[in-house]
Design an enzyme around this catalytic site. Sequence first.
Site, short mmCIF file in Angstrom:
data_model
loop_
_atom_site.label_atom_id
_atom_site.label_comp_id
_atom_site.label_asym_id
_atom_site.label_seq_id
_atom_site.Cartn_x
_atom_site.Cartn_y
_atom_site.Cartn_z
N ASN A 154 51.13 47.48 22.38
CA ASN A 154 50.50 47.40 23.69
C ASN A 154 49.09 46.83 23.64
O ASN A 154 48.62 46.25 24.63
CB ASN A 154 50.46 48.82 24.30
N SER A 169 53.48 39.49 29.35
CA SER A 169 52.87 39.39 30.68
C SER A 169 53.61 38.30 31.44
O SER A 169 54.11 37.35 30.81
CB SER A 169 51.39 39.00 30.57
N TYR A 195 45.22 33.59 26.75
CA TYR A 195 46.00 34.81 27.00
C TYR A 195 47.48 34.45 27.26
O TYR A 195 48.39 35.08 26.70
CB TYR A 195 45.40 35.52 28.21
N GLY A 235 46.72 50.63 20.98
CA GLY A 235 45.80 50.50 22.12
C GLY A 235 46.07 51.56 23.18
O GLY A 235 46.11 51.26 24.37
N ALA A 236 46.24 52.80 22.72
CA ALA A 236 46.72 53.86 23.63
C ALA A 236 45.61 54.77 24.17
O ALA A 236 45.89 55.82 24.72
CB ALA A 236 47.80 54.70 22.93
N VAL A 245 44.41 46.29 15.32
CA VAL A 245 45.75 45.78 15.01
C VAL A 245 45.76 44.35 14.49
O VAL A 245 46.74 43.91 13.90
CB VAL A 245 46.72 45.89 16.23
N ALA A 284 49.07 31.80 26.28
CA ALA A 284 49.67 31.32 25.02
C ALA A 284 50.02 32.51 24.12
O ALA A 284 51.09 32.54 23.50
CB ALA A 284 48.70 30.38 24.29
N LYS A 343 50.78 35.54 25.07
CA LYS A 343 51.89 36.30 25.65
C LYS A 343 53.21 35.51 25.55
O LYS A 343 54.28 36.10 25.35
CB LYS A 343 51.59 36.69 27.10
P1 NAP Z 1 43.10 47.95 28.92
O1 NAP Z 1 42.95 49.02 29.93
O2 NAP Z 1 41.98 46.98 28.70
O3 NAP Z 1 43.53 48.62 27.53
C1 NAP Z 1 43.73 47.84 26.39
C2 NAP Z 1 43.68 48.75 25.19
O4 NAP Z 1 43.89 47.96 24.00
C3 NAP Z 1 42.34 49.45 25.02
O5 NAP Z 1 42.54 50.80 24.72
C4 NAP Z 1 41.70 48.71 23.84
O6 NAP Z 1 40.81 49.50 23.09
C5 NAP Z 1 42.92 48.35 23.04
N1 NAP Z 1 42.63 47.29 22.09
C6 NAP Z 1 41.98 46.12 22.32
N2 NAP Z 1 41.87 45.41 21.19
C7 NAP Z 1 42.46 46.15 20.21
C8 NAP Z 1 42.65 45.96 18.82
N3 NAP Z 1 42.23 44.85 18.20
N4 NAP Z 1 43.29 46.93 18.12
C9 NAP Z 1 43.74 48.05 18.72
N5 NAP Z 1 43.58 48.28 20.05
C10 NAP Z 1 42.93 47.34 20.77
O7 NAP Z 1 44.38 47.02 29.25
P2 NAP Z 1 45.77 47.33 29.96
O8 NAP Z 1 45.71 46.73 31.31
O9 NAP Z 1 46.14 48.76 29.80
O10 NAP Z 1 46.70 46.39 29.09
C11 NAP Z 1 47.60 46.88 28.11
C12 NAP Z 1 48.55 45.76 27.69
O11 NAP Z 1 49.26 45.30 28.86
C13 NAP Z 1 47.84 44.52 27.13
O12 NAP Z 1 48.61 43.96 26.09
C14 NAP Z 1 47.79 43.59 28.31
O13 NAP Z 1 47.71 42.24 27.91
C15 NAP Z 1 49.11 43.91 28.99
N6 NAP Z 1 49.15 43.52 30.40
C16 NAP Z 1 48.30 44.07 31.31
C17 NAP Z 1 48.36 43.65 32.63
C18 NAP Z 1 47.45 44.20 33.71
O14 NAP Z 1 47.53 43.71 34.84
N7 NAP Z 1 46.62 45.18 33.44
C19 NAP Z 1 49.30 42.68 33.01
C20 NAP Z 1 50.14 42.15 32.05
C21 NAP Z 1 50.07 42.59 30.75
P3 NAP Z 1 39.20 49.28 23.19
O15 NAP Z 1 38.90 49.28 24.66
O16 NAP Z 1 38.67 50.43 22.45
O17 NAP Z 1 38.92 47.96 22.55
#
Ligand code: NAP
Length: 242
Positions: free
Chosen positions: A87, A139, A152, A11-12, A61, A154, A156
């Site tokens: 990620n 998270s 979500y 998810g990069a 994934v 659950a 994490k």
């Molecule tokens: P984001 O900007 O929404 O990015 C998430 C990425 O994951 C996107 O590039 C997305 O691609 C990709 N993705 C989604 N479903 C996928 C799949 N089935 N296979 C492969 N890639 C997939 O989110 P973020 O805020 O950077 O979050 C990244 C991680 O940090 C996540 O695990 C999230 O739960 C965790 N996190 C985030 C926060 C926060 O406050 N932002 C807090 C705690 C934890 P597409 O868009 O192309 O689907």
Amino acid sequence: MLKGKNAVVTGAAKGIGKAIALAFAREGCNIVLNYHSTAPDDTIQEIEALGVQCLPVQGDVSDFEFAESMLKQAKKELGSVDILVNNAGITRDMLLMRMSEEDFDAVIATNLKGTFNMVRHVSSLMLKQRSGTIINMASVVGVMGNAGQANYAASKAGIIGLTKSVAKELAPRGITCNAIAPGFVETDMTEVLTEEQKKKMLEVIPLKRYAQVEDIANVAVFLAGNTYITGQVINVDGGMVM
Ligand code: NAP
């Protein structure tokens, strides 16, 4: 520490995953950049401009076979997989009473099963190498729960249990496995929240600012370079959970 190593980041294409891929590349690490929908051409170019290899791989994934094929491709083209960052993640927020089965399953499939799929397949590579480090994105809500995020939270919390179990299983071969638990990070994922929800969040963050993606990437670089921390959950949340 990361120079010449090979890292797979899921998810990069944007957000935290993109920041981690770039931070690793700045340290001289080659990147297998997994993206889901659109190829992040600018990021791929930015990584290559840092003098390292970037292997973009499109796929989901939550698909067990895809996880295996991406890791096999990484091993074939780069020679080893030294670091895995799980990620990729999604949210489908809704109060429990109105949460659909589909939204529960989708979040578990991407976040928890996606992490399992990748860890399951990377373990055979890393066990043979007798080295490697895995970083899973949890998270703080996986630790403390959150109204409106039962699916979500659950997923994490499951990632945290998975991380500790994998850490115990793989430690005898010198492989580490840790989780990062971010609080509120400014990305597309949190962009959808209302101003009211964001204000409420800020009130419970002692450091009185939201995290930037670099705050998380810096910790990922630290964990990727370590060989004596395992089974830990590092909260990166401005002091939200103590
Ligand atoms: P984001 O900007 O929404 O990015 C998430 C990425 O994951 C996107 O590039 C997305 O691609 C990709 N993705 C989604 N479903 C996928 C799949 N089935 N296979 C492969 N890639 C997939 O989110 P973020 O805020 O950077 O979050 C990244 C991680 O940090 C996540 O695990 C999230 O739960 C965790 N996190 C985030 C926060 C926060 O406050 N932002 C807090 C705690 C934890 P597409 O868009 O192309 O689907």
